[in-house]
Design a protein around this motif. Structure first.
Motif, PDB file in Angstrom:
ATOM      1  N   ARG A 157       0.827   1.124  -8.196  1.00  0.00           N
ATOM      2  CA  ARG A 157       2.233   1.566  -7.997  1.00  0.00           C
ATOM      3  C   ARG A 157       2.533   2.952  -8.774  1.00  0.00           C
ATOM      4  N   ASN A 158       1.627   2.676 -10.035  1.00  0.00           N
ATOM      5  CA  ASN A 158       1.652   4.201 -10.821  1.00  0.00           C
ATOM      6  C   ASN A 158       1.338   5.380 -10.356  1.00  0.00           C
ATOM      7  N   THR A 159       0.148   5.270  -9.557  1.00  0.00           N
ATOM      8  CA  THR A 159      -0.512   6.230  -8.765  1.00  0.00           C
ATOM      9  C   THR A 159       0.710   6.764  -7.716  1.00  0.00           C
ATOM     10  N   ALA A 160       1.376   5.726  -7.033  1.00  0.00           N
ATOM     11  CA  ALA A 160       2.476   5.936  -5.942  1.00  0.00           C
ATOM     12  C   ALA A 160       3.542   6.967  -6.643  1.00  0.00           C
ATOM     13  N   LEU A 178       1.000  -1.263  -0.142  1.00  0.00           N
ATOM     14  CA  LEU A 178       0.045  -0.106  -0.028  1.00  0.00           C
ATOM     15  C   LEU A 178       0.921   1.215  -0.134  1.00  0.00           C
ATOM     16  N   PHE A 179       0.520   2.312  -0.758  1.00  0.00           N
ATOM     17  CA  PHE A 179       1.066   3.410  -0.692  1.00  0.00           C
ATOM     18  C   PHE A 179       0.176   4.667  -0.279  1.00  0.00           C
ATOM     19  N   GLU A 180       0.819   5.789   0.657  1.00  0.00           N
ATOM     20  CA  GLU A 180       0.298   6.725   0.880  1.00  0.00           C
ATOM     21  C   GLU A 180       0.929   7.884   0.723  1.00  0.00           C
ATOM     22  N   GLN A 181       0.581   9.156   0.693  1.00  0.00           N
ATOM     23  CA  GLN A 181       1.238  10.307   0.572  1.00  0.00           C
ATOM     24  C   GLN A 181       1.789  10.783   1.746  1.00  0.00           C
ATOM     25  N   LYS A 182       2.927  11.348   1.818  1.00  0.00           N
ATOM     26  CA  LYS A 182       3.596  11.583   2.963  1.00  0.00           C
ATOM     27  C   LYS A 182       3.570  13.468   2.746  1.00  0.00           C
ATOM     28  N   ALA A 186     -18.840   7.024   8.958  1.00  0.00           N
ATOM     29  CA  ALA A 186     -19.834   6.979  10.016  1.00  0.00           C
ATOM     30  C   ALA A 186     -20.038   8.357  10.689  1.00  0.00           C
ATOM     31  N   ARG A 187     -18.974   9.103  10.816  1.00  0.00           N
ATOM     32  CA  ARG A 187     -18.975  10.166  11.537  1.00  0.00           C
ATOM     33  C   ARG A 187     -19.275  11.507  10.462  1.00  0.00           C
ATOM     34  N   ARG A 188     -19.086  11.179   9.147  1.00  0.00           N
ATOM     35  CA  ARG A 188     -19.121  12.349   8.077  1.00  0.00           C
ATOM     36  C   ARG A 188     -18.035  13.259   8.522  1.00  0.00           C
ATOM     37  N   LEU A 189     -16.992  12.624   8.710  1.00  0.00           N
ATOM     38  CA  LEU A 189     -15.783  13.520   8.997  1.00  0.00           C
ATOM     39  C   LEU A 189     -15.426  14.613   7.720  1.00  0.00           C
ATOM     40  N   SER A 190     -15.056  15.646   8.055  1.00  0.00           N
ATOM     41  CA  SER A 190     -14.650  16.748   7.131  1.00  0.00           C
ATOM     42  C   SER A 190     -13.774  17.667   7.919  1.00  0.00           C
ATOM     43  N   ALA A 191     -13.413  18.786   7.323  1.00  0.00           N
ATOM     44  CA  ALA A 191     -12.491  19.822   7.853  1.00  0.00           C
ATOM     45  C   ALA A 191     -12.710  20.074   9.087  1.00  0.00           C
ATOM     46  N   PRO A 192     -11.734  19.910  10.032  1.00  0.00           N
ATOM     47  CA  PRO A 192     -10.361  19.728   9.888  1.00  0.00           C
ATOM     48  C   PRO A 192      -9.822  18.301   9.626  1.00  0.00           C
ATOM     49  N   TRP A 193     -10.675  17.676   9.865  1.00  0.00           N
ATOM     50  CA  TRP A 193     -10.258  16.041   9.376  1.00  0.00           C
ATOM     51  C   TRP A 193     -10.273  15.514   8.099  1.00  0.00           C
ATOM     52  N   ALA A 194      -9.010  14.957   7.642  1.00  0.00           N
ATOM     53  CA  ALA A 194      -8.860  14.403   6.345  1.00  0.00           C
ATOM     54  C   ALA A 194      -8.225  13.172   6.311  1.00  0.00           C
ATOM     55  N   LEU A 195      -8.689  12.360   5.364  1.00  0.00           N
ATOM     56  CA  LEU A 195      -8.301  10.892   5.443  1.00  0.00           C
ATOM     57  C   LEU A 195      -7.187  10.786   4.540  1.00  0.00           C
ATOM     58  N   CYS A 196      -5.732  10.232   4.877  1.00  0.00           N
ATOM     59  CA  CYS A 196      -4.761  10.241   4.111  1.00  0.00           C
ATOM     60  C   CYS A 196      -4.944   9.272   2.910  1.00  0.00           C
ATOM     61  N   PRO A 197      -4.664   9.991   1.630  1.00  0.00           N
ATOM     62  CA  PRO A 197      -4.819   9.329   0.360  1.00  0.00           C
ATOM     63  C   PRO A 197      -3.923   8.033   0.491  1.00  0.00           C
ATOM     64  N   GLN A 198      -4.526   6.926  -0.011  1.00  0.00           N
ATOM     65  CA  GLN A 198      -4.082   5.526  -0.041  1.00  0.00           C
ATOM     66  C   GLN A 198      -4.393   4.896  -1.225  1.00  0.00           C
ATOM     67  N   THR A 199      -3.377   4.193  -1.746  1.00  0.00           N
ATOM     68  CA  THR A 199      -3.561   3.315  -3.227  1.00  0.00           C
ATOM     69  C   THR A 199      -2.899   1.843  -3.017  1.00  0.00           C
ATOM     70  N   LYS A 200      -3.309   1.065  -3.809  1.00  0.00           N
ATOM     71  CA  LYS A 200      -2.652  -0.213  -4.115  1.00  0.00           C
ATOM     72  C   LYS A 200      -1.644   0.104  -5.201  1.00  0.00           C
ATOM     73  N   MET A 220       5.024   7.070   1.432  1.00  0.00           N
ATOM     74  CA  MET A 220       4.905   5.996   2.404  1.00  0.00           C
ATOM     75  C   MET A 220       4.669   4.667   1.750  1.00  0.00           C
ATOM     76  N   ILE A 221       5.387   3.550   2.062  1.00  0.00           N
ATOM     77  CA  ILE A 221       5.300   2.284   1.488  1.00  0.00           C
ATOM     78  C   ILE A 221       4.984   1.421   2.761  1.00  0.00           C
TER      79      ILE A 221
END
Length: 186
Positions: free
Chosen positions: A152-155, A18-22, A136-150, A172-173
């Motif tokens: 490799r080209n997106t990473a 899995l890959f995430e933005q740092k 479930a909590r419908r979180l928005s700003a100031p909360w943000a879910l870190c982008p994650q992908t499987k 992040m790998i």
């Protein structure tokens, strides 16, 4: 859990990763609930400096422990200099700064949820629980879910200098089967 530096993404065809933005930021552990606490990587209390985030953690509506990156946006990018300026303010100055340049939490790990400790669970399960919490909590700003992908080209695309100009300093790998290991580089 800490990152170990590498110079390139693993070659394709190996094990599933899995890959995430740092982001360019400060690391924070968020203890959400009626008595919120925001802890820096070195253990400092960040709540007096970022009161809007402490209020968001109190308003979450459930007790949880989250691992996140604390960021400040400015002109369409993450602004580390503005984040550092915010980090020097307390009291009324911190409240004014929160209005002028609010901070956000880019959450990448859910460590505990309503008394259920998740650190021994594999990343893939912790991520599902985190996504469920956001939904479930419908979180928005100031909360943000870190982008994650499987993918490799997106990473690889996230390593483009244009992303760097926006405040993304790397990728992040992660192993989807790994538990969360506090203080361990991986």
């Amino acid at each position: 859990m800490l990152a170990r530096s590498v110079t390139a993404l693993p070659a394709p065809g190996g094990r599933r990763l899995l890959f995430e933005q740092k982001t360019d930021d400060y690391r924070a552990i968020v203890f959400a609930g009626p008595a919120p606490y925001l802890q820096s990587r070195r253990g400092a209390d960040l709540a007096p400096t970022f009161p809007e985030l402490a209020r968001a953690a109190a308003a979450l509506g459930i007790e949880a422990v989250l691992d996140a990156e604390l960021v400040v946006h400015n002109d369409g990018r993450l602004d580390f200099a503005a984040l550092k300026q915010r980090a020097r303010r307390r009291g009324a100055a911190a409240e004014r700064a929160a209005l002028a340049r609010p901070a956000h939490l880019v959450v990448f790990a859910l460590l505990e949820l309503d008394g259920d400790v998740l650190v021994r669970e594999p990343l893939r399960r912790r991520r599902v629980a985190l996504e469920d919490l956001f939904a479930a909590r419908r979180l928005s700003a100031p909360w943000a879910l870190c982008p994650q992908t499987k993918d490799r080209n997106t990473a690889l695309a996230w390593r483009d200098p244009a992303w760097g100009a926006a405040g993304i300093e790397g990728v992040m790998i992660k192993d989807p089967h790994s538990p969360y290991r506090p203080g361990v580089r991986g």
